[in-house]
Design an enzyme around this catalytic site. Structure first.
Site, mmCIF file in Angstrom:
data_model
loop_
_atom_site.group_PDB
_atom_site.id
_atom_site.type_symbol
_atom_site.label_atom_id
_atom_site.label_comp_id
_atom_site.label_asym_id
_atom_site.label_seq_id
_atom_site.Cartn_x
_atom_site.Cartn_y
_atom_site.Cartn_z
ATOM 1 N N ASN A 144 39.673 -3.754 53.675
ATOM 2 C CA ASN A 144 40.356 -4.920 53.099
ATOM 3 C C ASN A 144 40.638 -5.992 54.146
ATOM 4 O O ASN A 144 40.297 -7.163 53.963
ATOM 5 C CB ASN A 144 41.672 -4.503 52.436
ATOM 6 C CG ASN A 144 41.466 -3.561 51.270
ATOM 7 O OD1 ASN A 144 41.345 -2.358 51.458
ATOM 8 N ND2 ASN A 144 41.420 -4.100 50.059
ATOM 9 N N SER A 174 36.057 -7.153 36.391
ATOM 10 C CA SER A 174 35.989 -8.102 37.502
ATOM 11 C C SER A 174 34.998 -7.657 38.566
ATOM 12 O O SER A 174 34.665 -8.427 39.466
ATOM 13 C CB SER A 174 37.371 -8.251 38.149
ATOM 14 O OG SER A 174 37.797 -6.984 38.648
ATOM 15 N N HIS A 215 38.681 -2.244 58.950
ATOM 16 C CA HIS A 215 39.370 -2.009 57.677
ATOM 17 C C HIS A 215 38.597 -2.638 56.510
ATOM 18 O O HIS A 215 38.157 -3.791 56.602
ATOM 19 C CB HIS A 215 40.784 -2.593 57.740
ATOM 20 C CG HIS A 215 41.707 -2.036 56.713
ATOM 21 N ND1 HIS A 215 41.703 -2.455 55.395
ATOM 22 C CD2 HIS A 215 42.665 -1.059 56.800
ATOM 23 C CE1 HIS A 215 42.615 -1.790 54.721
ATOM 24 N NE2 HIS A 215 43.223 -0.930 55.549
ATOM 25 N N VAL A 265 -8.820 1.751 19.663
ATOM 26 C CA VAL A 265 -8.208 1.139 20.843
ATOM 27 C C VAL A 265 -7.233 0.064 20.370
ATOM 28 O O VAL A 265 -7.570 -0.748 19.510
ATOM 29 C CB VAL A 265 -9.264 0.514 21.778
ATOM 30 C CG1 VAL A 265 -8.589 -0.136 22.973
ATOM 31 C CG2 VAL A 265 -10.272 1.566 22.229
ATOM 32 N N ASN A 266 -6.041 0.066 20.923
ATOM 33 C CA ASN A 266 -4.989 -0.840 20.464
ATOM 34 C C ASN A 266 -4.648 -1.902 21.512
ATOM 35 O O ASN A 266 -4.874 -1.694 22.712
ATOM 36 C CB ASN A 266 -3.731 -0.045 20.117
ATOM 37 C CG ASN A 266 -3.960 0.893 18.945
ATOM 38 O OD1 ASN A 266 -4.725 0.581 18.040
ATOM 39 N ND2 ASN A 266 -3.311 2.047 18.961
ATOM 40 N N HIS A 317 0.181 -21.862 8.860
ATOM 41 C CA HIS A 317 0.729 -21.033 7.778
ATOM 42 C C HIS A 317 -0.113 -19.764 7.576
ATOM 43 O O HIS A 317 -0.154 -19.213 6.472
ATOM 44 C CB HIS A 317 0.799 -21.815 6.457
ATOM 45 C CG HIS A 317 1.581 -23.079 6.541
ATOM 46 N ND1 HIS A 317 2.933 -23.139 6.276
ATOM 47 C CD2 HIS A 317 1.197 -24.345 6.874
ATOM 48 C CE1 HIS A 317 3.356 -24.384 6.431
ATOM 49 N NE2 HIS A 317 2.321 -25.131 6.804
ATOM 50 N N SER A 339 -5.185 6.163 19.590
ATOM 51 C CA SER A 339 -4.694 6.979 18.481
ATOM 52 C C SER A 339 -4.896 8.455 18.778
ATOM 53 O O SER A 339 -5.884 8.857 19.389
ATOM 54 C CB SER A 339 -5.422 6.607 17.184
ATOM 55 O OG SER A 339 -5.065 7.480 16.132
#
Length: 488
Positions: free
Chosen positions: A156, A124, A154, A350-351, A213, A343
């Site tokens: 509460n 909760s 307080h 280069v990626n 495709h 790498s």
């Protein structure tokens, strides 16, 4: 063997114990709750219930702490509650002002270090609600010149007045998610959409071969291809923005089970209005508090919108990644920014790192959605007790997409260039340009031209002339990629 000289073992242990007690007394204070006394760090504003939760739920450590946007939302809520309770005559103005000041500090992030609890606690969110109550209580006491822990303000009676964890936690779930979406996610998605749109316009004159495709298809422009990405992001923005509508309904005022026990008439409407004023967003009281406590369909819906957005971003990142593949043995129709070495073994490689980062984020968001979906189905009777894990995953998804959209835009999209020679080379090689001949010589004859060209490794034009289905002039007039870009 350990030996003690000039003192007995008993004396040594006794003196050490006293020393440790003195040290503990100087670094801890004593707080109390229904379970009795407990030691709390002296430099922290939280109280007994927070300390018990902190000790009882050591799950995941700091990396699993309750998300800060939720903590800040508690500050907004507690300030709003103090204002409304004061206006309804239930809270002393002096105490109310102190609570408001302390709550403002929570909302601003000034007191973040005083919220140590993790996500994996009571379902909760009661302990996080009490964490907010205790921190605001002790900070308000300090503001009033009192002694921390005295409960002069307080946690509460004052900070949680007219509230229950069962309605406060779902309320801050909605506040936190709404603020992050409106102020962070949508602006960054809009920036990404605009960057893609700029590329769509830049590339609008470049005719390329389409692919379905993963096979060659009829032509389109690179700008048209990017326009599809623009629309996907725009649709994602609209879906996420639509989820703000259902997130605008707040559970506050339902208290324990949705009946509104211990609130004054009108409290629910007034607090929604006050939260709207504090945040600048439009919130309203939920029309049915029983639903608002027991089910979190709005959170599931919002996560679903983020999940759809993740699917869109995955497709966009993946397409751009493939179109940038190469540089010599792939499609290489796009030249992506080179940001870092790719790498540890292949020199010069280069990626497409930004694309890979974004697709990983998308997968994580899809996983978060699975968790949220299951948790959302687990509302038993009058309360769903999977609240913390739901909002933690939702805020994680929002943050990840926001950050990834920025990173992908700045470090990839804005620097994309079209490799026009390569695009033209692949376009002229395509056998699917034969589709332009369908209305002229019929599907069957056009199919024979394409198959013959593919089998013999010759061009479409050479194949058509060899088969005698048309003249050279007719081919040159009918097979023009630039004339194949729309209805005609």
């Amino acid at each position: 063997m350990l030996r003690f000289t000039n003192c007995s073992c008993k004396t040594f242990v006794k003196s050490s114990y006293k020393l440790n007690i003195r040290r503990m007394n100087s670094s801890f204070r004593t707080e109390t709750d229904a379970f009795g006394e407990i030691h709390v760090p002296a430099d922290k504003y939280w109280g007994a219930q927070t300390q018990r939760s902190f000790q009882n739920f050591k799950i995941g450590g700091a990396r699993e702490r309750m998300p800060l946007p939720l903590v800040h939302a508690f500050g907004v809520l507690k300030k709003s509650a103090a204002i409304v309770n004061e206006s309804l005559g239930g809270l002393d103005p002096k105490i109310s002002k102190a609570i408001q000041q302390a709550a403002d500090e929570v909302a601003s992030g000034k007191l973040d270090d005083h919220f140590p609890l993790v996500v994996f606690q009571t379902g909760s969110g009661t302990q996080s609600n009490m964490n907010a109550n205790e921190v605001i209580s002790n900070r308000a006491i300090e503001i009033l010149g009192g002694k921390i822990g005295s409960k002069q303000v307080h946690p509460n009676n004052h900070c949680n007045q007219s509230q229950s964890s069962n309605d406060t936690f779902p309320t801050v779930m909605h506040i936190a998610a709404s603020l992050q979406i409106q102020n962070e996610l949508i602006p960054e998605l809009t920036n990404l959409k605009n960057a893609l749109e700029a590329k769509s316009k830049e590339f609008d004159h470049i005719v390329k071969i389409g692919r379905t495709h993963l096979q060659d298809a009829t032509p389109l422009t690179l700008g048209q291809e990017f326009s599809g990405y623009v629309q996907q992001v725009e649709n994602g923005i609209q879906r996420v923005a639509h989820s703000l509508k259902t997130l605008s309904f707040l559970a506050q005022g339902g208290t324990a089970v949705g009946t509104g026990l211990n609130t004054k008439p009108g409290f629910d409407v007034k607090i929604a209005e006050q939260i709207s004023k504090e945040t600048g967003l439009k919130f309203q009281t939920a029309p049915n508090k029983f639903e608002a406590l027991a089910a979190h369909d709005a959170i599931v819906e919002c996560s679903g919108a983020l999940n759809t957005l993740a699917c869109s971003l995955f497709k966009i990142a993946q397409d751009i990644r493939y179109l940038g593949s190469g540089p010599r043995c792939g499609y290489h129709e796009l030249m992506l920014p080179e940001n870092e070495p790719g790498s540890s073994i292949m020199p010069g490689k280069v990626n497409p790192t930004q694309n890979e980062a974004l697709t990983q984020v998308c997968v994580q968001v899809m996983g978060n959605n699975a968790a949220i979906t299951f948790a959302g189905s687990q509302g038993q009777f009058e309360l769903n007790v999977f609240k913390p894990v739901m909002i933690a995953n939702l805020l994680n998804s929002i943050r990840l997409i926001t950050d990834a959209a920025y990173s992908f835009r700045v470090h990839c999209v804005e620097g994309i260039k079209a490799n026009e020679p390569r695009i033209h080379e692949l376009l002229t090689k395509s056998l699917m340009l034969v589709t332009a001949l369908n209305p002229k010589i019929g599907y069957d004859a056009a199919s024979k031209v394409a198959k013959n060209a593919h089998k013999k490794g010759i061009t479409l034009k050479e194949s058509a002339l060899e088969l005698g289905v048309l003249t050279e002039k007719e081919f040159d007039e009918w097979v023009v990629p630039e004339h194949m870009l729309g209805p005609k």
